[in-house]
Design a protein around this motif. Structure first.
Motif, PDB file in Angstrom:
ATOM      1  N   SER A 374       0.819  -1.218   0.000  1.00  0.00           N
ATOM      2  CA  SER A 374       0.000   0.000   0.000  1.00  0.00           C
ATOM      3  C   SER A 374       0.852   1.266   0.000  1.00  0.00           C
ATOM      4  N   TYR A 378       1.070   4.196  -2.854  1.00  0.00           N
ATOM      5  CA  TYR A 378       0.906   5.617  -2.532  1.00  0.00           C
ATOM      6  C   TYR A 378       2.032   6.444  -3.145  1.00  0.00           C
ATOM      7  N   SER A 399      -4.027   1.566  -3.516  1.00  0.00           N
ATOM      8  CA  SER A 399      -3.379   1.625  -2.202  1.00  0.00           C
ATOM      9  C   SER A 399      -4.383   1.399  -1.079  1.00  0.00           C
ATOM     10  N   SER A 409      -3.093   7.915   1.394  1.00  0.00           N
ATOM     11  CA  SER A 409      -3.790   7.716   0.113  1.00  0.00           C
ATOM     12  C   SER A 409      -5.211   8.269   0.186  1.00  0.00           C
TER      13      SER A 409
END
Length: 453
Positions: A374, A378, A399, A409
């Motif tokens: 994730s 981002y 993300s 995000s």
């Protein structure tokens, strides 16, 4: 047996074979005698000159013993298979088959032979223990526990089954009826078995290590440390104890206290990537960017070498239909890939901090190792923030799909939706961001702007 007696034994057995070349007991006895004293060339001569059926179980058993001792495990396996496929196979033949297939790393055959041994000798505690060791899947939780409990009762003076049972109960991983895997540690039963093992052998370090893990999971860090201190002789458990304590301190966000444990682990196992990985992350958190980069690049090199070896190993297992071994290796491969993704992302962040260099090679490598990282998604979105807004949005959406708790995000999605006048979507994302990181100034300011509209 002194040399003169040996000579007499050999003389009598050779004479018996000269008088009666078809006398199988003499052939077997002489072969066993030569095997006992590692006289392998004489065994080979006997096998080459014998008139006995080469496919007979007794001759095949001699062959299997010989080739196993010579470490020619393929020939040993071919020979012992003749014995194990016979209706009259013996426990001794099956035990040799287990040894040979362990050397060949063929878990499927090891399991099959161990089950046959238990059928023939239900009181063989060691075979119950070895079979339990081979069970690694959550769907056989109860079978493994039963085998270990039987092994404990049949081997009352052996601490190893107690320790493995304690470890099994501590992990507590089992498959439910709907197919989901749950992890429910049974701390009290695990502790009980580990203490029993220590009573039998106070020097059994794995028992102390596992007790330390139990105490860590229960939040008893001081007590855990006392258990880990007893791991003083075996490097494996010293290393693991340092890693466990280091991870516990990181979970408490006490980075300075975690550092000595990972440094200790690194001294014990210099070629392991994990301690350098964690030392790199700690230095990054402490904004010691140069030190962090050195640790992380060292960790990256070690991890990538280790990953290459594991992938080759996995391919070998899959080609040989050794699925249990392949499953274990694949699990480790996935863990190393996830850590390599974090390592490359961290190096990317350090490069941005230390220079104006806009190289995204480490960020791309991070996503190659873990497309669902994730934080990397981002950062990848930020790469396109000025040049391709739609691509940036796509990365930030991916993300939050990978990790709903990634407030950065959500914040970026709130910003772009606000600019695009998509106020409902902007409001949703900024409220999530605020829930995840309350009272953060940039989030509060954007939230107020959105509320005014």
């Amino acid at each position: 047996m002194n040399s003169s007696v040996q000579e007499k034994v050999v003389h009598h057995l050779k004479h018996a074979l000269e008088v009666s070349p078809d006398h199988l007991p003499s052939f077997v006895a002489l072969s066993e005698f030569y095997l006992k004293f590692n006289n392998f060339p004489e065994v080979l001569k006997l096998l080459e000159n014998t008139s006995h059926d080469s496919e007979s179980t007794q001759v095949s058993f001699i062959k299997a013993k010989l080739y196993n001792r010579l470490k020619d495990y393929e020939k040993a396996s071919q020979a012992i298979t003749i014995c194990t496929e016979s209706d009259s196979s013996t426990v001794d033949q099956l035990k040799l088959a287990v040894e040979i297939e362990q050397n060949r790393e063929n878990d499927a055959l090891v399991i099959e032979h161990l089950e046959d041994i238990i059928d023939k000798d239900p009181l063989d505690g060691n075979s119950h223990f070895l079979l339990a060791e081979k069970i690694v899947t959550a769907d056989q939780y109860d079978k493994k526990r039963l085998l270990l409990e039987i092994s404990v009762s049949l081997l009352p003076h052996d601490p190893a089954p107690l320790v493995l049972l304690g470890e099994h109960l501590l992990i507590g991983e089992k498959t439910m009826q709907d197919g989901t895997i749950t992890q429910t540690p049974n701390y009290s039963e695990a502790e009980k078995n580990l203490l029993s093992a220590i009573e039998i052998d106070p020097m059994f370090e794995k028992a102390y290590y596992l007790r330390g893990k139990i105490m860590l999971q229960q939040g008893k860090h001081k007590e855990a440390q006392e258990q880990f201190k007893k791991c003083t002789k075996e490097n494996e458990f010293q290393y693991l104890a340092n890693i466990e304590m280091g991870k516990a301190k990181l979970n408490e966000n006490t980075f300075s206290e975690a550092k000595p444990y990972f440094e200790g682990a690194q001294k014990i196992q210099k070629n392991e990537y994990y301690p350098a990985f964690k030392l790199g992350i700690i230095n990054l958190k402490e904004e010691k960017y140069l030190e962090a980069r050195i640790f992380l690049e060292d960790s990256m090199n070690c991890a990538e070498k280790e990953l290459s070896k594991m992938e080759k190993r996995s391919d070998e297992f899959l080609k040989g239909n050794r699925f249990n071994q392949a499953r274990r290796v694949l699990k480790n491969i996935n863990e190393v890939k996830e850590n390599l993704s974090v390592i490359h992302l961290s190096i990317h962040q350090i490069i941005l901090k230390l220079s104006d260099e806009f190289s995204f090679s480490h960020l791309d490598r991070s996503l190659e190792y873990n497309p669902h990282n994730s934080n990397s998604l981002y950062e990848k979105g930020r790469q396109f923030i000025d040049s391709d807004k739609d691509t940036a949005i796509n990365y930030w959406q991916r993300s939050v799909e990978a990790d709903w708790f990634n407030w950065k995000s959500h914040f970026e999605l709130a910003k772009v939706n606000f600019v695009d006048k998509k106020l409902d979507s902007a409001r949703t994302h900024i409220e999530i961001a605020n829930d995840l990181i309350p009272e953060h100034d940039p989030v509060i300011k954007l939230m107020r702007k959105i509320e005014k509209n």
